[in-house]
Structure formats: structure tokens, C-alpha cells
Design a protein around this motif. Structure first.
Motif, PDB file in Angstrom:
ATOM      1  N   HIS A 102      27.607 -19.304  29.042  1.00 39.11           N
ATOM      2  CA  HIS A 102      28.043 -18.229  28.162  1.00 39.11           C
ATOM      3  C   HIS A 102      27.830 -16.886  28.855  1.00 39.11           C
ATOM      4  O   HIS A 102      27.210 -16.816  29.915  1.00 39.11           O
ATOM      5  CB  HIS A 102      27.243 -18.244  26.853  1.00 39.11           C
ATOM      6  N   CYS A 137      30.155 -12.727  24.045  1.00 40.32           N
ATOM      7  CA  CYS A 137      30.249 -13.707  25.125  1.00 40.32           C
ATOM      8  C   CYS A 137      31.507 -13.393  25.933  1.00 40.32           C
ATOM      9  O   CYS A 137      32.595 -13.289  25.380  1.00 40.32           O
ATOM     10  CB  CYS A 137      30.329 -15.111  24.532  1.00 40.32           C
ATOM     11  N   GLU A 139      32.240 -15.184  28.829  1.00 38.11           N
ATOM     12  CA  GLU A 139      32.561 -16.326  29.690  1.00 38.11           C
ATOM     13  C   GLU A 139      33.254 -17.361  28.813  1.00 38.11           C
ATOM     14  O   GLU A 139      32.691 -17.771  27.797  1.00 38.11           O
ATOM     15  CB  GLU A 139      31.278 -16.944  30.277  1.00 38.11           C
ATOM     16  N   TYR A 140      34.447 -17.778  29.204  1.00 39.73           N
ATOM     17  CA  TYR A 140      35.167 -18.721  28.351  1.00 39.73           C
ATOM     18  C   TYR A 140      34.358 -20.010  28.182  1.00 39.73           C
ATOM     19  O   TYR A 140      34.010 -20.651  29.162  1.00 39.73           O
ATOM     20  CB  TYR A 140      36.552 -19.049  28.917  1.00 39.73           C
ATOM     21  N   CYS A 141      34.020 -20.332  26.919  1.00 39.37           N
ATOM     22  CA  CYS A 141      33.110 -21.447  26.686  1.00 39.37           C
ATOM     23  C   CYS A 141      33.677 -22.475  25.723  1.00 39.37           C
ATOM     24  O   CYS A 141      32.989 -23.400  25.320  1.00 39.37           O
ATOM     25  CB  CYS A 141      31.776 -20.915  26.182  1.00 39.37           C
ATOM     26  N   HIS A 145      35.274 -19.459  21.623  1.00 40.51           N
ATOM     27  CA  HIS A 145      34.771 -18.394  22.512  1.00 40.51           C
ATOM     28  C   HIS A 145      35.017 -16.993  21.948  1.00 40.51           C
ATOM     29  O   HIS A 145      34.143 -16.132  21.986  1.00 40.51           O
ATOM     30  CB  HIS A 145      35.421 -18.540  23.890  1.00 40.51           C
ATOM     31  N   MET A 148      32.507 -15.751  19.447  1.00 44.15           N
ATOM     32  CA  MET A 148      31.092 -15.821  19.813  1.00 44.15           C
ATOM     33  C   MET A 148      30.549 -14.411  20.033  1.00 44.15           C
ATOM     34  O   MET A 148      30.785 -13.797  21.063  1.00 44.15           O
ATOM     35  CB  MET A 148      30.911 -16.666  21.064  1.00 44.15           C
TER      36      MET A 148
HETATM   37 CU1  CUA Z   1      30.209 -18.413  24.699  1.00 42.66          CU
HETATM   38 CU2  CUA Z   1      32.356 -17.669  25.427  1.00 42.66          CU
END
Ligand code: CUA
Length: 160
Positions: A102, A137, A139-141, A145, A148
Motif C-alpha cells: 500500500h 493509498c 499504490e494500486y492494491c 484502491h 482506501m
Molecule cells: Cu491500498 Cu491502494
């Protein structure tokens, strides 16, 4: 040996640049203490809830208007959420992930770190201006996402 004047100048420029870079490097390392990251703390990502300090997440006062904020990140949120601190507080964020990679960014500040499972990310920021700060966040999670995020609330009044 005869050197052409321009050749001499060029050699002096090259040698001088080299010397300058070595001086900058030395001052950076020894006088200013800039080093590659070390003492990087690791954690067993499947045991985050049992591992200190993440067994007791949350805000902890460690000095005059100075706090440690232990947080976990997971799909798709942060805990604890909507933490409130007084204005002027210095916060040492200690963050890890319970699952995937993340991000941990607070727009408008210098806080921007990756949160990796198995690693503990640390970042410090002083919040002089009261208001609501978005923690998001970057960062692609996964599918959630884009939702987030949480907030850090910097209260107008001083310590209560
Ligand atoms: Cu956690 Cu994007």
C-alpha cells in the motif's frame, strides 16, 4: 611534455569537478550524516496483530506535543482511522501492511511512503496548521484502491 592550453583547462575542469564531487560526498556522509537507509525493521506479515508495536495500534504521546502513531494498512483502509492530534504536534508514523503493498501519503506534506508487508515504514511530520489531512493509498492494491483513505484531524486548540 607540452599540453595545449585548452587541453590544460579541460583537465583542470575535469579534475576540479571530481574533487568537488568527492568533497560534497564527504560532507554529506560525515558532516550531515546522510547515509543509505539502515536498521530497516522487518515484521512477520501474518502476525502483525501479535507483534509489537502493532499489537497496540494507536496514538501514544512520547514528548511535549510529540506523538507516535502506530497504524496498520490493509485492503482497503487504515487502522486506527480518523486520529485526532493537537495543532503543532510532531507525529512519528509507524506503519506496516497486513496484506499487500500500500501507499501512505498525506498530500500537502512530505509524508509519502510505501507500506510493504513484512516491513515497518517510519516517517515523521509536524502539523502546524489545524485542519483535516487526508491520508491516502497511492499504490494500486486492488479493486478498492480508490477508496482506501482515512483522515488525520489536527485540532485547532492546543493540548487538552
Ligand atoms: Cu491500498 Cu491502494
Amino acid at each position: 611534455m607540452h599540453l595545449h592550453r585548452y587541453e590544460k583547462m579541460w583537465l583542470m575542469f575535469g579534475g576540479g569537478a571530481l574533487l568537488l564531487f568527492v568533497i560534497i560526498l564527504t560532507v554529506n556522509a560525515y558532516a550531515m550524516g546522510n547515509m543509505p537507509p539502515s536498521h530497516m525493521q522487518m515484521i512477520e506479515p501474518s502476525k502483525v496483530d501479535e507483534t509489537p508495536p502493532f499489537d497496540k495500534p494507536g496514538l501514544r504521546q512520547i514528548g511535549e506535543n510529540e506523538y507516535e502513531l502506530v497504524m496498520t494498512s490493509f485492503v482497503f483502509g487504515y487502522a486506527p482511522a480518523n486520529v485526532e492530534i493537537p495543532a503543532g504536534a510532531t507525529v512519528h508514523f509507524i506503519v506496516t501492511s497486513k496484506d499487500v503493498v500500500h501507499g501512505f501519503q498525506i498530500p500537502g506534506t512530505n509524508v509519502n511512503t510505501m507500506v510493504l508487508p513484512g516491513h515497518i515504514s517510519r516517517v515523521t511530520q509536524t502539523f502546524a496548521e489545524p485542519g483535516e489531512y487526508l491520508i491516502l493509498c497511492n499504490e494500486y492494491c486492488g479493486a478498492g484502491h480508490h477508496v482506501m483513505a482515512t483522515k488525520l484531524i489536527v485540532a485547532d486548540e492546543g493540548k487538552e
